[in-house]
Design an enzyme around this catalytic site. Sequence first.
Site, short mmCIF file in Angstrom:
data_model
loop_
_atom_site.label_atom_id
_atom_site.label_comp_id
_atom_site.label_asym_id
_atom_site.label_seq_id
_atom_site.Cartn_x
_atom_site.Cartn_y
_atom_site.Cartn_z
N GLY A 51 0.87 -1.18 0.00
CA GLY A 51 0.00 0.00 0.00
C GLY A 51 0.90 1.23 0.00
N ARG A 93 10.35 -1.31 -4.85
CA ARG A 93 9.15 -1.29 -5.71
C ARG A 93 9.14 0.05 -6.45
NH1 ARG A 93 3.68 -3.37 -3.12
NH2 ARG A 93 3.32 -3.89 -5.31
N GLN A 198 -5.48 -8.75 -2.65
CA GLN A 198 -5.58 -7.79 -1.54
C GLN A 198 -7.03 -7.47 -1.18
OE1 GLN A 198 -3.68 -7.45 -4.24
NE2 GLN A 198 -1.79 -6.34 -3.83
N ASP A 239 -1.48 4.89 -6.21
CA ASP A 239 -0.06 4.70 -5.89
C ASP A 239 0.77 5.87 -6.37
OD1 ASP A 239 -1.28 1.83 -6.12
OD2 ASP A 239 0.49 1.74 -4.83
N ASN A 249 -2.89 3.01 -10.14
CA ASN A 249 -3.38 2.24 -9.00
C ASN A 249 -3.35 0.76 -9.36
OD1 ASN A 249 -4.45 2.22 -6.27
ND2 ASN A 249 -6.40 1.59 -7.15
N LYS A 250 -3.75 -0.07 -8.42
CA LYS A 250 -3.71 -1.52 -8.60
C LYS A 250 -4.34 -1.96 -9.91
CE LYS A 250 -2.14 -3.97 -6.54
NZ LYS A 250 -0.78 -4.43 -6.91
O1 MRU Z 1 0.61 -3.85 -4.62
P1 MRU Z 1 0.00 -3.11 -3.48
O2 MRU Z 1 -0.85 -3.97 -2.61
O3 MRU Z 1 1.03 -2.34 -2.70
O4 MRU Z 1 -0.97 -2.06 -4.17
C1 MRU Z 1 -1.75 -1.21 -3.38
C2 MRU Z 1 -2.67 -0.38 -4.17
O5 MRU Z 1 -2.70 -0.38 -5.38
C3 MRU Z 1 -3.53 0.58 -3.38
O6 MRU Z 1 -4.75 0.78 -4.03
C4 MRU Z 1 -2.78 1.91 -3.29
O7 MRU Z 1 -1.50 1.73 -2.78
C5 MRU Z 1 -3.50 2.90 -2.49
S1 MRU Z 1 -3.33 2.55 -0.80
C6 MRU Z 1 -4.02 3.70 0.18
#
Ligand code: MRU
Length: 346
Positions: A51, A93, A198, A239, A249-250
Amino acid sequence: MDDFFTMRTVTWENDAVRMIDQTALPGRLTYVRYTRPEQVADAIRTMLVRGAPAIGVAAAMGIALSAVRSKERNFPAFIRELESSASMLRGTRPTAVNLFWGIDRVMARARSSGSVREAKEAVAAEVKAMEDEDVDANKRLGRVGSNLVHDGDTILTQCNAGALATVGYGTALGVVRAAVEQGKLVKVIVPETRPALQGARLSAFELSRDGIACTLISDTAVGHMMSLGRVDRVIVGADRITKDGYVFNKIGTYQEAVLAKRHGIPFHSAAPSSTFDLIRNHDQVVIEERGADEVVKIRGKRIAPKGVPVANPAFDMTPPELVTSIVTEKGLITEPFAKNIPLLIS
Ligand code: MRU
């Protein structure tokens, strides 16, 4: 019992970092305690902590660990030691800009100190402040976003942009929490969010634990649910939001935005200022590509033939024309995003 209205995912405690092990969820809610920057880098890489806001603060704390444990007495050599930890953490990352924001902020604090002793105290204080500011920003953006939410709304999200993705309270799910705190009845539809799940593992867990109504769906059910009129608005996290208004975003967020447009459903992204990249345009952002195992296996069990070629982009990019508004702790941003983002975020 702690709930996710108040619980902290990442915290600085007695010169160590304590964080929830998100790989053990939803089965076990356990914490790990780290004292070395390598441990934090590994936790970010393996998504024990994940996140955007959570990894930003965790990475900053990784550098603080390096600082407080350093045996170096010479200030330039001490800064070089911190720079080496920073470079390791930067390599974990690539997509969430919060990671780089957190590292840069704590490095600037260290560099502006006059001595090793002063720097050790300053970075420890800085990471504690970052931890508190993250919760505060999420609560404030939650209040801003809750004005968009009507009593009785069903909100579709993606991934986990909740307390677990931040230090606490959450961004997209922070908006949901703020609406609940105002007495609004809201329901959340949570897509499972393949490949790392997630949505199923984390969002469904934290919402259920807090008694907020949620329905888990497969990622492939999103369009159908919209076509039945079962989604009132989409609220996702981010992100990275670039200066030209693209929301990273994801993976799966873009298709939600396209489908929302098709069905006339508002699409909002909720993110604190630390998620904005005021330097880059969308074509300069690296989208993380993760290993094939996440796709060919589900929780360790192979579901695809050996040797099949796999693409596993972890994030996607939603263009500004599909975004209704961006919710921040400083207020709501609407189009034209490229003009309004720098006006509000600095
Ligand atoms: O790969 P992740 O689990 O780190 O990805 C997280 C996301 O895409 C969330 O939607 C994003 O970080 C926003 S968190 C408040």
